[in-house]
Design a protein around this motif. Structure first.
Motif, PDB file in Angstrom:
ATOM      1  N   VAL A 135      37.295  59.600  39.207  1.00  0.00           N
ATOM      2  CA  VAL A 135      36.803  60.459  40.078  1.00  0.00           C
ATOM      3  C   VAL A 135      35.212  59.836  39.951  1.00  0.00           C
ATOM      4  CG1 VAL A 135      35.581  62.744  40.512  1.00  0.00           C
ATOM      5  CG2 VAL A 135      37.729  62.866  39.992  1.00  0.00           C
ATOM      6  N   GLY A 136      34.338  59.412  41.326  1.00  0.00           N
ATOM      7  CA  GLY A 136      32.902  58.905  41.195  1.00  0.00           C
ATOM      8  C   GLY A 136      32.066  59.764  41.682  1.00  0.00           C
ATOM      9  N   TYR A 137      32.363  60.755  42.568  1.00  0.00           N
ATOM     10  CA  TYR A 137      31.563  60.934  43.338  1.00  0.00           C
ATOM     11  C   TYR A 137      32.655  62.714  43.439  1.00  0.00           C
ATOM     12  CZ  TYR A 137      28.703  64.675  46.805  1.00  0.00           C
ATOM     13  OH  TYR A 137      28.139  64.597  46.981  1.00  0.00           O
ATOM     14  N   ILE A 138      31.694  63.977  42.782  1.00  0.00           N
ATOM     15  CA  ILE A 138      32.273  65.157  42.964  1.00  0.00           C
ATOM     16  C   ILE A 138      31.108  66.380  44.183  1.00  0.00           C
ATOM     17  CG2 ILE A 138      33.113  68.165  41.866  1.00  0.00           C
ATOM     18  CD1 ILE A 138      34.301  65.991  40.107  1.00  0.00           C
ATOM     19  N   GLY A 139      31.424  67.296  44.903  1.00  0.00           N
ATOM     20  CA  GLY A 139      30.359  68.111  45.737  1.00  0.00           C
ATOM     21  C   GLY A 139      30.535  68.234  46.893  1.00  0.00           C
ATOM     22  N   ALA A 140      28.946  67.941  47.504  1.00  0.00           N
ATOM     23  CA  ALA A 140      29.436  67.818  49.454  1.00  0.00           C
ATOM     24  C   ALA A 140      28.956  66.542  49.795  1.00  0.00           C
ATOM     25  CB  ALA A 140      27.855  68.531  49.734  1.00  0.00           C
ATOM     26  N   ILE A 141      29.236  66.769  51.103  1.00  0.00           N
ATOM     27  CA  ILE A 141      29.388  65.944  51.812  1.00  0.00           C
ATOM     28  C   ILE A 141      28.180  65.636  51.952  1.00  0.00           C
ATOM     29  CG2 ILE A 141      29.598  64.607  54.424  1.00  0.00           C
ATOM     30  CD1 ILE A 141      32.302  66.557  54.579  1.00  0.00           C
ATOM     31  N   ASP A 142      26.976  66.378  52.491  1.00  0.00           N
ATOM     32  CA  ASP A 142      25.699  65.981  52.595  1.00  0.00           C
ATOM     33  C   ASP A 142      24.726  67.490  52.939  1.00  0.00           C
ATOM     34  OD1 ASP A 142      25.593  67.765  55.393  1.00  0.00           O
ATOM     35  OD2 ASP A 142      26.873  66.203  56.462  1.00  0.00           O
ATOM     36  N   ASP A 143      23.950  67.379  52.475  1.00  0.00           N
ATOM     37  CA  ASP A 143      22.787  68.527  52.435  1.00  0.00           C
ATOM     38  C   ASP A 143      22.713  68.959  53.941  1.00  0.00           C
ATOM     39  OD1 ASP A 143      21.357  66.308  53.926  1.00  0.00           O
ATOM     40  OD2 ASP A 143      18.678  67.078  52.870  1.00  0.00           O
ATOM     41  N   SER A 144      22.976  69.127  54.765  1.00  0.00           N
ATOM     42  CA  SER A 144      23.210  70.325  55.886  1.00  0.00           C
ATOM     43  C   SER A 144      24.084  70.702  56.449  1.00  0.00           C
ATOM     44  CB  SER A 144      22.047  68.887  57.388  1.00  0.00           C
ATOM     45  OG  SER A 144      22.135  70.667  57.982  1.00  0.00           O
ATOM     46  N   PRO A 145      25.467  72.055  55.950  1.00  0.00           N
ATOM     47  CA  PRO A 145      26.011  72.383  55.930  1.00  0.00           C
ATOM     48  C   PRO A 145      25.953  72.713  57.682  1.00  0.00           C
ATOM     49  CG  PRO A 145      25.769  73.161  54.299  1.00  0.00           C
ATOM     50  CD  PRO A 145      24.779  72.303  54.739  1.00  0.00           C
TER      51      PRO A 145
END
Length: 184
Positions: A135-145
């Motif tokens: 796993v290299g990154y976890i979370g959101a795609i971007d900052d504006s859902p």
């Protein structure tokens, strides 16, 4: 006195080996993480059909697959929601989406192994050795859902670009914003 666990499920951490999976795809074949050994990585997204946030991100997810599949980072989407409770998340509705990337039915609780809590929830998996992913990154795609035109920080794309450039991913963890998972 007793210890109370505040964590409902353990989430994989950045650097952990990605949990394996083999799930039913919308083309009626089974797709496994092992099927991607020739890739540099996998953009794993837990998503669904009914959640407004998943709907906001649907076109962006398609664009991610179009942009990064040829660079060794295809999208694999997994729907963890119970279709009895949410009819729109049923398999036939998943098939109707007609995605060009695998859209898998998580009737085995793979979301728990990853610790996914939202739809969408992203895990960037990076090839590690010949037979596993980390796993290299976890979370959101971007900052504006809610509005793609308002995006200022493309967390996932920046993480992929960092990998491609041989630099450190920063940030490696962001808060996934979306609907809570409604499991089987």
């Amino acid at each position: 006195m007793f210890a109370l666990s505040l964590v409902a499920m353990a989430q994989v951490q950045v650097g952990d080996v990605a949990p394996a999976f083999k799930l039913l795809n919308t083309d009626y074949t089974e797709v496994a993480l092992d099927d991607y050994k020739a890739q540099e990585g996998v953009i794993l997204i837990f998503t669904c059909n009914h959640c407004p946030y998943a709907k906001f991100y649907e076109e962006r997810i398609k664009q991610l697959h179009s942009a990064y599949k040829s660079q060794g980072f295809p999208v694999v989407a997994i729907n963890p929601n119970d279709s009895v409770k949410y009819k729109e998340d049923g398999f036939s509705y998943m098939v109707d989406k007609g995605y060009e990337f695998p859209y898998l039915l998580d009737n085995e609780g793979i979301y728990k192994a990853y610790g996914a809590t939202k739809t969408p929830h992203v895990f960037l998996l990076l090839k590690s050795g010949a037979d596993k992913f980390k796993v290299g990154y976890i979370g959101a795609i971007d900052d504006s859902p809610q509005d793609a035109s308002e995006v200022q920080l493309k967390y996932l794309e920046n993480a992929i670009k960092a990998v491609k450039n041989g630099t450190a991913i920063n940030p490696t963890l962001t808060k996934a914003i979306g609907c809570s998972i409604k499991p089987f």
